[in-house]
Design an enzyme around this catalytic site. Structure first.
Site, short mmCIF file in Angstrom:
data_model
loop_
_atom_site.label_atom_id
_atom_site.label_comp_id
_atom_site.label_asym_id
_atom_site.label_seq_id
_atom_site.Cartn_x
_atom_site.Cartn_y
_atom_site.Cartn_z
N ASP A 32 -11.07 31.09 5.95
CA ASP A 32 -11.61 31.95 4.74
C ASP A 32 -10.51 32.44 3.27
OD1 ASP A 32 -13.81 32.74 6.16
OD2 ASP A 32 -12.55 34.63 7.18
N TYR A 35 -11.27 28.85 1.74
CA TYR A 35 -12.76 29.34 0.77
C TYR A 35 -12.45 30.13 -0.44
CZ TYR A 35 -17.12 30.85 -0.60
OH TYR A 35 -18.40 31.06 -1.14
N ASP A 36 -11.69 30.78 -0.64
CA ASP A 36 -10.97 32.13 -1.28
C ASP A 36 -10.18 31.48 -2.22
OD1 ASP A 36 -12.59 34.14 0.08
OD2 ASP A 36 -10.35 35.00 0.74
N SER A 81 -47.92 42.91 8.18
CA SER A 81 -47.55 43.37 9.95
C SER A 81 -47.80 42.24 10.82
CB SER A 81 -47.66 44.86 9.25
OG SER A 81 -49.50 45.38 9.18
N LEU A 82 -47.54 42.72 11.63
CA LEU A 82 -47.59 42.01 12.91
C LEU A 82 -48.61 42.74 13.77
CD1 LEU A 82 -44.99 39.57 13.12
CD2 LEU A 82 -47.01 38.91 12.69
N GLU A 115 -39.02 33.99 18.13
CA GLU A 115 -37.81 33.75 17.50
C GLU A 115 -37.87 35.96 16.90
OE1 GLU A 115 -39.40 32.59 13.82
OE2 GLU A 115 -40.31 33.43 12.86
N LYS A 117 -36.95 39.32 16.61
CA LYS A 117 -38.57 40.61 15.37
C LYS A 117 -36.64 40.83 14.99
CE LYS A 117 -41.37 43.52 15.03
NZ LYS A 117 -40.53 44.48 14.15
N ASP A 119 -34.15 43.78 13.26
CA ASP A 119 -34.26 44.82 12.82
C ASP A 119 -34.08 45.05 11.46
OD1 ASP A 119 -34.93 47.71 12.89
OD2 ASP A 119 -33.52 48.87 14.80
N ARG A 138 -40.63 44.43 0.94
CA ARG A 138 -42.14 43.93 1.16
C ARG A 138 -42.97 45.15 0.26
NH1 ARG A 138 -45.04 46.47 5.13
NH2 ARG A 138 -46.80 45.36 5.74
N GLU A 175 -35.60 38.44 6.79
CA GLU A 175 -35.22 39.86 6.68
C GLU A 175 -33.38 39.88 6.33
OE1 GLU A 175 -36.72 43.80 9.38
OE2 GLU A 175 -37.55 41.60 8.63
N TYR A 227 -38.36 33.65 7.35
CA TYR A 227 -39.03 33.37 8.55
C TYR A 227 -40.07 32.86 8.46
CZ TYR A 227 -39.06 37.94 7.72
OH TYR A 227 -40.34 39.73 6.52
N LYS A 317 -42.78 43.66 21.62
CA LYS A 317 -41.77 44.57 21.37
C LYS A 317 -41.12 45.44 22.99
CE LYS A 317 -42.13 47.27 18.39
NZ LYS A 317 -41.54 47.12 16.71
N CYS A 411 -41.89 84.33 11.09
CA CYS A 411 -42.03 82.02 10.40
C CYS A 411 -40.36 82.81 9.89
CB CYS A 411 -42.98 82.09 8.97
SG CYS A 411 -41.97 80.53 8.42
N CYS A 414 -40.27 82.74 5.91
CA CYS A 414 -40.64 84.05 4.73
C CYS A 414 -40.42 84.86 5.58
CB CYS A 414 -41.83 83.14 4.08
SG CYS A 414 -43.14 83.21 5.27
N CYS A 429 -47.52 79.69 9.63
CA CYS A 429 -47.20 80.42 9.42
C CYS A 429 -48.47 80.66 8.01
CB CYS A 429 -45.46 79.71 8.53
SG CYS A 429 -45.72 81.37 7.70
N CYS A 435 -44.40 80.99 1.03
CA CYS A 435 -42.73 80.09 1.74
C CYS A 435 -42.25 79.21 1.27
CB CYS A 435 -44.09 79.91 2.92
SG CYS A 435 -42.52 79.21 4.51
#
Length: 677
Positions: A32, A35-36, A81-82, A115, A117, A119, A138, A175, A227, A317, A411, A414, A429, A435
């Site tokens: 590092d 690189y810097d 989506s899948l 692959e 998935k 998050d 997306r 992602e 992906y 999943k 409620c 209110c 309510c 309210c």
């Protein structure tokens, strides 16, 4: 000595190579510190000679602040989506379904690209002539937000592609995510500065990417895995396999997940799932499942898409995660529709990578059925992005000081009476628009991005406007003036003018947005679009009865009743009249002539048996395009039954009820007549 421009070019080339080794090959070639040192050398050259700076230089990752809100980007190729699988059996069925549709002897054992998935937050990167020119979220799959300034700060995303054989136009899908270690450091910093910590890596990634100041994003260590791809230049010869294209992306400098691999057949699908489940907790990033894609691209094209998902891919999943914690209290949350929802307040606990302190209890019936008491040790479950849920108490841990929860008679917002609708589990309510909880939520919904999209009208300002007595109902927004708004806390003449201008601009909208903005119970974006498409005018929707409303795709009996009841209320009509009088307008929607002329228009149709010339899904699309409502069950209200081969009980019931029955041949003939008519 080399000319300054060549020195800079060499340094950029070296830094690019080191970035590729670090982020793509996962094999750092220098330390590092080294690189810097190279980076500082390049930075000094460019500062002394601004004329040599190029847009793809590593020093140009942080641009200026975004001047306004994020601009919309229409995706050239939809980001779908899948479909999901939650068991090995569903995974095996996915493989069988593909085999039967391909119908190729060589397809007996299929190869799939597998692959993790991630998050995180899905993005689309657009490269033209090898340079990154645009990045977008997306969004809804069709339209996203322009986050180019922020994506440029992510070190693992190349500003310029490597090699020479990339297409002139290349859209890369992937992602953006934050590692667990990075989240820990960020949250420590947030706490030290008295800011709210992020609940999970996904929220941290999304929050970091949607900053109007790229300098803030640059300080947050985001990562990226690609992906897939979107638009490609027509002259580019795409490989025969998905895995080969992914290898190309990696060669061009785009990081791919090192755990990705090609698996063979049903056994390969299941084995890879078991392998990744065992590895999940050891990874430094959150994953919520596995994505499987048919590896051969020609077969992907042959299988195509449903209205929502590609037929050649599926997301397996991971199972829900469950933990024990203490139920400290049960609070009541009043929704914008007036529904009272019990919310569990918990001793904070990590569940599936998220710190959970609140969880849903659904309603009083569920609390009583599960025998959940305040003070209990309870089981909390979270599956993917689903809201955490209290499954029940751990009875072996119950103590004598627990207490039974009772629904309040008034409620908490209110003080109005609370009632339970007949034959329903939900309490409401009766305060209606009086309210405060309902009023503020209704106003916030009205101005939200997917509704009227009034920039600058956040929750705090709405609260100020309500508490100052300036706004009670949505039409009051259009009566505001600069002088009144400027008197509010943290407002001034210019900011008030900006707000009034944004409100004025919102008058030009669309019918689906307007319907959605009204906050009709159970009417989301999709339903609002369907209502607008089917009826084409607000007046027609207002005048429609329940029987007419249920003919709209995605509108069932309950939703139809909500819509009918909403427009039957005089106070709702007063607000709508006020909005129209204020000048809200939208383009007219033309009803397709084929729908008007169709014999299926306004009719309820049911499909049964196996169709030979098209799938049932394709038949459904055809029918809905001709104005029909496609139902899954036979009743006296059914107009037509389209019966394929091996039609069973639905055919018998239709015959008993005297419903018109069409064979597949008759149905196809009617479609043909309509197409040529």
């Amino acid at each position: 000595m080399l000319p300054i421009s060549e020195q800079a070019a060499q340094l950029r080339q070296q830094l690019d190579a080191h970035n590729y080794a670090y982020y793509v090959l996962d094999a750092p070639s220098i330390s590092d510190a080294q690189y810097d040192a190279l980076y500082r050398q390049l930075l000094e050259l460019e500062q002394c000679h601004p004329e040599i700076v190029s847009p793809d230089s590593p020093t140009q990752r942080v641009g200026g602040k975004v001047k306004a809100g994020f601009q919309e980007v229409v995706h050239k190729v939809s980001m779908l989506s899948l479909d999901n699988a939650f068991s090995d059996e569903e995974l095996v069925e996915f493989d069988r379904r593909i085999q039967s549709r391909i119908g190729d002897p060589q397809a007996l054992t299929l190869a799939y690209a597998a692959e993790p998935k991630m998050d995180g937050l899905a993005v689309n990167l657009r490269y033209e002539q090898g340079l990154l020119v645009q990045a977008a979220t997306r969004g809804d799959g069709e339209v996203g937000e322009d986050v180019t300034h922020n994506v440029r700060t992510i070190r693992s995303i190349p500003l310029k592609l490597r090699g020479l054989n990339w297409p002139a136009v290349l859209e890369v899908r992937g992602e953006v995510f934050m590692s667990k270690a990075a989240l820990g450091k960020i949250n420590q910093s947030q706490l030290e500065s008295s800011d709210k910590p992020f609940a999970n890596p996904r929220n941290a990634a999304a929050g970091s990417l949607r900053q109007l100041d790229p300098g803030i994003t640059a300080k947050r260590p985001l990562s990226f895995f690609c992906y897939g791809w979107g638009e490609l230049s027509s002259e580019f010869k795409i490989p025969t396999h998905y895995s080969e294209m992914l290898a190309n992306l990696k060669d061009w400098g785009l990081p791919t997940n090192s755990l990705s691999k090609v698996v063979i057949g049903q056994a390969g699908l299941v084995d890879y799932y078991q392998y990744l489940v065992g590895l999940r907790d050891q990874l430094d990033y959150e994953i919520d499942g596995i994505v499987y894609k048919l590896d051969r691209l020609d077969w992907q094209a042959q299988l195509g898409f449903t209205s929502k998902f590609p037929r050649w891919a599926i997301a397996r999943k991971f199972p829900a995660q469950e933990v024990w914690t203490q139920l400290l209290a049960i609070d009541i949350q009043v929704g914008r529709t007036g529904a009272l929802t019990p919310v569990a307040r918990l001793t904070p606990v990590w569940v599936g990578g998220v710190m959970v302190s609140n969880a849903t209890l659904h309603n009083l019936d569920e609390i009583q059925r599960k025998d959940v008491r305040i003070g209990d040790t309870v089981i909390v479950r979270r599956a993917g992005d689903v809201i955490p849920e209290v499954l029940g108490p751990v009875l072996s841990q119950r103590t004598d000081d627990t207490s039974v929860f009772m629904m309040p008679e008034h409620c908490p917002e209110c003080g109005s009476d609370v009632v339970r609708e007949a034959d329903k589990a939900v309490y409401f309510c009766t305060g209606g628009l009086y309210c405060p909880a309902q009023r503020k939520r209704a106003l916030a919904h009205f101005v939200s991005r997917k509704a009227m999209d009034i920039q600058g009208l956040g929750e705090k300002l709405i609260n100020q406007l309500v508490e100052a007595g300036l706004v009670e109902h949505p039409d009051d927004f259009y009566r505001l003036d600069i002088e009144s708004v400027a008197k509010l806390e943290r407002m001034a003449t210019q900011s008030a003018k900006n707000l009034i201008d944004a409100i004025e601009a919102s008058k030009a909208t669309s019918l689906p947005r307007f319907i959605y903005s009204l906050g009709i119970p159970e009417v989301g974006e999709v339903t609002a679009k369907q209502l607008a498409k089917y009826f084409t005018s607000l007046e027609a929707i207002q005048q429609a009865n329940v029987d007419q409303l249920v003919l709209v795709p995605d509108v069932g009996e309950i939703v139809a009743q909500h819509i009918s009841q909403f427009f039957a209320q005089a106070h709702n009509q007063e607000v709508i009249d006020g909005l129209l009088a204020a000048g809200l307008h939208w383009p007219a929607i033309e009803r397709p002539s084929d729908t008007l002329d169709s014999i299926f228009s306004g009719k309820t149709c049911v499909l049964t048996g196996s169709l030979q010339q098209m799938t049932r899904e394709q038949a459904k699309v055809e029918l809905e395009g001709l104005g029909a409502k496609v139902s899954g069950s036979i009743s006296a209200k059914t107009d037509y039954l389209i019966a394929g081969e091996k039609a069973g009980s639905k055919l018998n019931k239709a015959q008993d009820l005297g419903i018109t029955i069409l064979t597949e041949a008759e149905f196809i003939e009617l479609l043909g007549e309509h197409a040529h008519g």
